[in-house]
Design a protein around this motif. Structure first.
Motif, PDB file in Angstrom:
ATOM      1  N   ARG A 163       0.847  -1.200   0.000  1.00 30.87           N
ATOM      2  CA  ARG A 163       0.000   0.000   0.000  1.00 30.87           C
ATOM      3  C   ARG A 163       0.879   1.245   0.000  1.00 30.87           C
ATOM      4  O   ARG A 163       0.609   2.210  -0.708  1.00 30.87           O
ATOM      5  N   LYS A 164       1.933   1.177   0.781  1.00 31.34           N
ATOM      6  CA  LYS A 164       2.827   2.342   0.861  1.00 31.34           C
ATOM      7  C   LYS A 164       3.523   2.574  -0.471  1.00 31.34           C
ATOM      8  O   LYS A 164       3.663   3.712  -0.925  1.00 31.34           O
ATOM      9  N   LEU A 165       3.944   1.491  -1.083  1.00 33.79           N
ATOM     10  CA  LEU A 165       4.613   1.636  -2.383  1.00 33.79           C
ATOM     11  C   LEU A 165       3.670   2.315  -3.366  1.00 33.79           C
ATOM     12  O   LEU A 165       4.052   3.195  -4.121  1.00 33.79           O
ATOM     13  N   LYS A 166       2.431   1.895  -3.319  1.00 32.94           N
ATOM     14  CA  LYS A 166       1.443   2.468  -4.240  1.00 32.94           C
ATOM     15  C   LYS A 166       1.226   3.944  -3.927  1.00 32.94           C
ATOM     16  O   LYS A 166       1.286   4.788  -4.806  1.00 32.94           O
ATOM     17  N   GLU A 167       1.030   4.219  -2.637  1.00 38.93           N
ATOM     18  CA  GLU A 167       0.811   5.622  -2.242  1.00 38.93           C
ATOM     19  C   GLU A 167       1.982   6.499  -2.659  1.00 38.93           C
ATOM     20  O   GLU A 167       1.824   7.665  -2.994  1.00 38.93           O
ATOM     21  N   ASN A 168       3.166   5.926  -2.612  1.00 40.33           N
ATOM     22  CA  ASN A 168       4.349   6.706  -2.959  1.00 40.33           C
ATOM     23  C   ASN A 168       4.659   6.663  -4.451  1.00 40.33           C
ATOM     24  O   ASN A 168       5.749   7.039  -4.876  1.00 40.33           O
ATOM     25  N   PHE A 456       4.380  -3.837 -11.255  1.00 44.11           N
ATOM     26  CA  PHE A 456       5.825  -3.682 -11.103  1.00 44.11           C
ATOM     27  C   PHE A 456       6.111  -2.735  -9.948  1.00 44.11           C
ATOM     28  O   PHE A 456       5.349  -1.797  -9.716  1.00 44.11           O
ATOM     29  N   ILE A 457       7.214  -2.988  -9.297  1.00 45.30           N
ATOM     30  CA  ILE A 457       7.726  -1.947  -8.407  1.00 45.30           C
ATOM     31  C   ILE A 457       8.677  -1.135  -9.262  1.00 45.30           C
ATOM     32  O   ILE A 457       9.556  -1.690  -9.929  1.00 45.30           O
ATOM     33  N   ASN A 458       8.482   0.149  -9.252  1.00 41.94           N
ATOM     34  CA  ASN A 458       9.251   0.982 -10.167  1.00 41.94           C
ATOM     35  C   ASN A 458      10.614   1.365  -9.584  1.00 41.94           C
ATOM     36  O   ASN A 458      10.854   2.498  -9.195  1.00 41.94           O
ATOM     37  N   TYR A 459      11.507   0.393  -9.589  1.00 43.12           N
ATOM     38  CA  TYR A 459      12.845   0.656  -9.079  1.00 43.12           C
ATOM     39  C   TYR A 459      13.638   1.540 -10.040  1.00 43.12           C
ATOM     40  O   TYR A 459      14.748   1.944  -9.738  1.00 43.12           O
ATOM     41  N   LEU A 464      13.973   7.981  -6.735  1.00 40.55           N
ATOM     42  CA  LEU A 464      14.241   6.908  -5.783  1.00 40.55           C
ATOM     43  C   LEU A 464      15.678   6.408  -5.937  1.00 40.55           C
ATOM     44  O   LEU A 464      16.395   6.203  -4.947  1.00 40.55           O
ATOM     45  N   THR A 465      16.081   6.231  -7.169  1.00 42.39           N
ATOM     46  CA  THR A 465      17.430   5.733  -7.423  1.00 42.39           C
ATOM     47  C   THR A 465      18.481   6.697  -6.886  1.00 42.39           C
ATOM     48  O   THR A 465      19.417   6.291  -6.198  1.00 42.39           O
ATOM     49  N   GLU A 466      18.304   7.963  -7.173  1.00 43.60           N
ATOM     50  CA  GLU A 466      19.278   8.955  -6.713  1.00 43.60           C
ATOM     51  C   GLU A 466      19.379   8.997  -5.198  1.00 43.60           C
ATOM     52  O   GLU A 466      20.450   9.015  -4.621  1.00 43.60           O
ATOM     53  N   ARG A 467      18.214   9.001  -4.588  1.00 44.10           N
ATOM     54  CA  ARG A 467      18.147   9.055  -3.138  1.00 44.10           C
ATOM     55  C   ARG A 467      18.872   7.840  -2.536  1.00 44.10           C
ATOM     56  O   ARG A 467      19.643   7.946  -1.585  1.00 44.10           O
ATOM     57  N   THR A 468      18.624   6.702  -3.130  1.00 47.39           N
ATOM     58  CA  THR A 468      19.201   5.473  -2.597  1.00 47.39           C
ATOM     59  C   THR A 468      20.704   5.444  -2.816  1.00 47.39           C
ATOM     60  O   THR A 468      21.465   5.087  -1.916  1.00 47.39           O
ATOM     61  N   THR A 610      14.308   3.139   1.340  1.00 42.19           N
ATOM     62  CA  THR A 610      14.326   4.552   0.967  1.00 42.19           C
ATOM     63  C   THR A 610      13.003   4.978   0.344  1.00 42.19           C
ATOM     64  O   THR A 610      12.667   6.158   0.341  1.00 42.19           O
ATOM     65  N   GLY A 611      12.250   4.001  -0.151  1.00 47.08           N
ATOM     66  CA  GLY A 611      10.982   4.333  -0.787  1.00 47.08           C
ATOM     67  C   GLY A 611       9.837   4.477   0.200  1.00 47.08           C
ATOM     68  O   GLY A 611       8.839   5.123  -0.103  1.00 47.08           O
ATOM     69  N   ILE A 612       9.973   3.865   1.351  1.00 49.51           N
ATOM     70  CA  ILE A 612       8.837   3.807   2.266  1.00 49.51           C
ATOM     71  C   ILE A 612       9.091   4.506   3.602  1.00 49.51           C
ATOM     72  O   ILE A 612       8.212   5.167   4.138  1.00 49.51           O
ATOM     73  N   LEU A 613      10.299   4.335   4.115  1.00 44.67           N
ATOM     74  CA  LEU A 613      10.559   4.839   5.466  1.00 44.67           C
ATOM     75  C   LEU A 613      11.235   6.215   5.434  1.00 44.67           C
ATOM     76  O   LEU A 613      11.876   6.565   4.447  1.00 44.67           O
ATOM     77  N   PRO A 614      11.111   6.940   6.520  1.00 42.23           N
ATOM     78  CA  PRO A 614      11.830   8.225   6.598  1.00 42.23           C
ATOM     79  C   PRO A 614      13.341   7.987   6.673  1.00 42.23           C
ATOM     80  O   PRO A 614      13.795   6.919   7.069  1.00 42.23           O
ATOM     81  N   GLN A 615      14.067   8.992   6.301  1.00 45.10           N
ATOM     82  CA  GLN A 615      15.509   8.854   6.155  1.00 45.10           C
ATOM     83  C   GLN A 615      16.227   8.328   7.399  1.00 45.10           C
ATOM     84  O   GLN A 615      17.204   7.588   7.279  1.00 45.10           O
TER      85      GLN A 615
END
Length: 970
Positions: A163-168, A456-459, A464-468, A610-615
RNA sequence: GCCGAAGUUGCCAAGCCUGGUCAAAGGCGACAGACUCAAGAUCUGUUCUCGUAGGAGUUCACCGGUUCGAAUCCGGUCUUCGGCACCA
């Protein structure tokens, strides 16, 4: 001595359990450390190789525990997929291999019949993993938190995660072409053949379907080389195959029956309208796409109806099959006759040279056929010829000027360009096929199927990629190679299909329950779930209560606790407790996993965090460990020593319980830790493990000796031993900063042991020193060999258990490089004496040592003074010496020595020179003379070079310099 | 092919990032000796070559370079291994 290792190990495991040491309880006063290993898949019995990484995690946890951290080390298992379904199915069918395998690994007979249900299989192995492996290896893991991906509470967590992945915005849907059983839906095609019974090496290939117009129909050829379109001269049809007429998209196509079946799974509105015999098409003229030229249809038996569409366009210049078949047609009058082909038509077909490849002639296919000596169609060497020329063409080839739209391009780019052009012009289409036949476990065919609404999870998401990637730079990732490499891996990671249709075990997709969340995708964020599983396992919260609001509060701190309590039915104190746990324990400090995780699990693990949780909850560390390989064997093919992969499924791997019984847990743990760097594969070698066992036993019996020393007294070596111990502990601390478990092992089981032995050899026997040093030594053994450490700890009568002891800070006051050098000095002198005896072959009667003259020491002292100021060089030192009245009288001898000293010590540390000057050599050697005499077996005397009454028939005293006494033997 | 890693003295394996104390840790094996009724036991020493004085020579896949100095840094070559996606 220990008579029964097994009993001894179990005894301590029980005591740790009784004392509850495994329990990780939040304690705000202590810093925390959370470590996990990537939980293993439940696919059957594990083998000794798997214990390597697991043992690292326990050792690191124990070390952290000993150095002031509150450690959380939870474990779990991963059972998503269909491993247990297929295992259960095999048992059900009475598959003998499987039953044999279970028995061989010690599965009780009566258990086997229960294993016909997948969940029973999972439960059974969960028990095996926890009790026969992890507990048996003495892990201090928080068993209360054990979780498995098939538990109903875990499913709630996964649903929240999605659900979080979708929301994000990280979940997307798009069409996807996947290997799919025609009965069961998507399957995994891989070498392990978990899902399938045949075809594990198959790959999915993308073909371009080229449409050749004939009347109002299209002959559809499948090609991997769309760029060769400009070289087409004819078209191949297998005269012995009955082809299918079909309609698609308002067009009439002709393909093989097999291709028709496959197309049905990939294209909409595909319908069969009739059949046509291959031989009836021979002699047709059809219009080639892009080229817009008429080419004739010729017979060719190499057209396999199972491959592609069973129809082949011919580019003889670059396709060996085409070249040789064309020659055959030209040479063979029967074919002409049989199919009524005119000589004129045949003659009109000549190869067109379109690609230039270095090392090949005008027609690459011809070149390779000639060089390989291929003479007729059907030659088995054609397969290799094709591979070779395709490969070279792809990487080195360049399109010639006659190739119109793609002229001058490298083949690599021409291929994609041509495909785009033709697809856009509707002259071509795309089609997927497997490189070999794949059969599902159920026996049905596996084909490539289009799935329109695949999740798909949009990796690939840029942000997201940059942040990670950015976060990874701040992480502690071992080894360094992976720290660097992970940046590229994260870039390379694309959208990933995250759900499957069909008969799988796993969590239902929250937005559409026909989907089951796929095995990799449900094991990414899970470390945080160990903070919840505790409460779920104890029944304090129920799966039904684990609604999205619960996780939002627990993990993200969102929502009002009272309101959440109302929604979930969980009382406020429990909610608060859980939230506090999460805040305390997370982020994860270390995720340890085998090298197979580098390109799959670890990146997904990072992205989901990095996609779901705070830093502030993003992971801090990753450690990758390499494998334990099978025993190396000489490969007779190339006469090289090669390791063989230990494989779970293929048998031949050493079962864990048997190895434990034979070799003991601690020796195995020591083997894992020390046999090689964590970042190298290590061979499973029982002999080698056995030698570690011997080392453990040596240490144990040596400890008995130490314990027996009740009435010794202090001597110089006491200071030395304590200094060494503290130096070693400093080394260990540094090594463990980067989780260098091997260095720890090396220091503790080899260097410290050697120092103790030297201490005793030098006559050390003071009980107080021994207790002090042994206490430190035993503690440092605790991470790797916890059982024997307890045994010795108890033997010395130290308080409590070593598993809960705290390693003291390094005592710098007891460290002295001068003291430590003193013993090195003795060893060096003895080695020199031995060397001389060996070389001369003398039977000594008298060994005399000469310590250097005072004036030499003066030169050294001056050198040290200069060195401290960073001014040590030859001219400065010489000048300095010559400024001294008494030294100057020695003239050349002084300048020679000054040169030598400056040269020798210029690049060495001040410390070293200080140590050399720090001891009074005459006194030191005199004190050790008796020891040296005893060791060497001949009398040793010591004189100072300035001693007028010395015995010095060979004038050896004058060669003496600090750290190198003169030696005379007669 | 692309990406990554590796090649060390009989074998395994440290060292390489941070060049000098590196003929290069440690283990195994081998050899010699000690202790033993015995032990896959333990202890000591040796284990690249040469050497009747603590030394010298040649080595860390290969070739070349940087440097006063290279197993360590740089370039190239050869060889091996791993990953290359829905597979844990």
């Amino acid at each position: 001595m220990i008579s029964n290792y097994g009993e001894m190990e179990l005894k301590w495991q029980k005591r740790w359990a009784d004392k509850g040491l495994f329990r990780a309880i939040r304690d705000e006063k202590k810093p925390k450390f959370m470590v996990i290993f990537a939980y293993p898949g439940v696919t059957g019995y594990l083998h000794v190789g798997h214990m390597r990484g697991f043992s690292y995690a326990d050792a690191i946890g124990r070390y952290k525990r000993m150095t002031g951290y509150n450690v959380l080390f939870p474990v779990g298992t991963h059972a998503t997929g269909n491993g247990s379904i297929s295992l259960a199915a095999k048992i059900e069918k009475g598959n003998e291999d499987m039953i044999d395998y279970l028995k061989r690994n010690g599965c009780p007979e009566e258990k086997i019949k229960d294993l016909t249900k997948p969940m029973n299989v999972v439960d059974f192995f969960n028990d095996v993993y926890v009790n026969e492996y992890w507990k048996r290896f003495g892990f201090l893991a928080d068993w209360r938190r054990f979780t498995c991906t098939l538990y109903p509470d875990y499913a709630k967590f996964i649903q929240w995660q999605f659900r979080k992945l979708k929301e994000n915005g990280l979940l997307i849907q798009k069409p996807y072409y996947a290997p799919s059983c025609i009965v069961h839906g998507p399957v995994a095609v891989d070498a392990s053949e978990t899902d399938i019974s045949k075809g594990g090496n198959a790959e999915t290939q993308e073909y371009v379907l080229l449409k050749f117009k004939h009347g109002d129909e299209y002959l559809v050829a499948a090609t991997l080389r769309p760029e060769t379109i400009y070289g087409q001269v004819c078209f191949w049809v297998n005269p012995d195959v009955e082809y299918v007429r079909m309609t698609y998209n308002g067009e009439k196509w002709i393909v093989s029956p097999q291709a028709f079946e496959k197309l049905q799974y990939q294209k909409d509105g595909v319908e069969k309208t009739g059949v046509i015999a291959g031989k009836d098409m021979i002699g047709w003229m059809c219009t080639a796409p892009a080229l817009h030229k008429e080419i004739p249809v010729f017979p060719a038996t190499f057209c396999d109806p199972n491959v592609g569409t069973g129809l082949v366009t011919s580019c003889p210049s670059d396709a060996p099959d085409d070249w040789i078949s064309l020659e055959e047609v030209k040479k063979n009058p029967e074919l002409k006759e049989k199919y009524g082909l005119s000589q004129e038509l045949i003659d009109s077909v000549v190869p067109i040279s379109i690609i230039e490849i270095k090392g090949y002639g005008e027609f690459p296919a011809q070149s390779i056929i000639q060089s390989m000596g291929i003479e007729r169609p059907g030659d088995s060497k054609l397969v290799d010829a094709k591979k070779q020329v395709y490969k070279d063409g792809y990487h080195m080839g360049k399109m010639k000027a006659n190739c119109d739209l793609i002229a001058g391009m490298r083949v690599e780019e021409a291929k994609d360009r041509m495909k785009e052009i033709m697809v856009a012009a509707r002259e071509a289409d795309i089609f997927y096929d497997l490189t070999e036949e794949v059969i599902c476990r159920c026996g049905s065919k596996v084909l490539i199927k289009r799935i329109d609404d695949q999740w798909f999870i949009n990796y690939a998401d840029k942000d997201l990629t940059e942040r990670t990637k950015e976060h990874c730079k701040s992480m502690h990732i071992e080894p360094t190679e992976y720290y660097n490499n992970v940046q590229g891996v994260l870039d390379w990671f694309r959208e990933r299909a995250c759900a499957r249709l069909g008969n799988w075990l796993g969590t239902k997709f929250p937005y559409d329950e026909k989907w089951i969340i796929e095995a990799i995708s449900d094991s990414t964020l899970y470390p945080i779930y160990y903070l919840i599983s505790l409460y779920a396992n104890e029944g304090r919260i129920k799966p039904d209560q684990m609604v999205p609001e619960f996780f939002d509060y627990a993990f993200l701190g969102e929502g009002d606790v009272e309101a959440v309590s109302k929604t979930t039915g969980i009382d406020v104190p429990t909610l608060k407790e859980i939230r506090d746990d999460v805040k305390y324990w997370y982020p994860l400090d270390l995720n340890l996993g085998g090298k197979e995780h580098m390109t799959v699990h670890f990146p997904a693990f990072l992205f989901n965090h990095t996609g779901i949780l705070p830093q502030n909850m993003w992971p801090r560390g990753i450690m990758v460990n390499w494998y334990v390989t099978g025993k190396k064997k000489i490969n007779t093919a190339n006469n090289k020593l090669e390791g063989t992969k230990i494989s779970k499924s293929k048998g031949g791997a050493q079962p864990i319980p048997g190895a434990v019984e034979k070799l003991g847990v601690d020796p195995m743990r020591l083997f894992y830790a020390h046999a090689a760097s964590p970042f190298a594969d290590v061979e499973w070698d029982e002999e080698n493990v056995f030698s570690y066992k011997q080392r453990v036993e040596k240490i144990l019996s040596f400890m008995d000796e130490l314990m027996a020393m009740k009435d010794g007294k202090k001597s110089d070596v006491d200071d030395w031993l304590l200094s060494r111990m503290n130096t070693h502990i400093a080394e260990i601390e540094e090594a463990m900063d980067s989780f260098d478990i091997r260095q720890l092992a090396s220091t503790v089981y080899f260097e410290m042991f050697n120092d103790f032995k030297w201490y005793v050899r030098r006559g050390g026997n003071d009980p107080e020193t021994i207790r002090k040093a042994a206490r430190l030594w035993i503690m440092t053994m605790m991470p790797i060999t916890p059982h024997i450490a307890e045994e010795m700890w108890e033997g010395f009568g130290f308080e409590g258990m070593v598993a809960e002891a705290q390693l003291p800070e390094v005592d710098h006051t007891s460290r002295s490089s001068v003291t430590e050098y003193g013993e090195d000095f003795i060893r060096d002198v003895m080695a020199d004496i031995q060397e001389i005896i060996k070389v001369t072959g003398m039977e000594p009667k008298r060994i005399v040592l000469y310590t250097p003259s005072e004036w030499k020491l003066q030169v050294y002292r001056k050198a040290l003074a200069l060195h401290k100021e960073g001014k040590l060089d030859i001219p400065t030192l010489t000048k300095n010496c010559m400024a001294d009245e008494t030294l100057r009288t020695k003239g050349k001898a002084v300048s020679d020595l000054a040169r030598k000293v400056a040269q020798d010590y210029m690049r060495l540390s001040v410390d070293k020179l200080e140590s050399v000057l720090g001891i009074d050599e005459t006194e030191h050697l005199s004190a050790a003379a008796k020891f040296m005499s005893d060791e060497i077996g001949y009398p040793v005397e010591v004189y100072n070079a300035d001693d007028e009454g010395r015995y010095d028939p060979n004038g050896k005293a004058k060669v003496a310099v600090p750290s190198k006494p003169g030696i005379y033997i007669e």
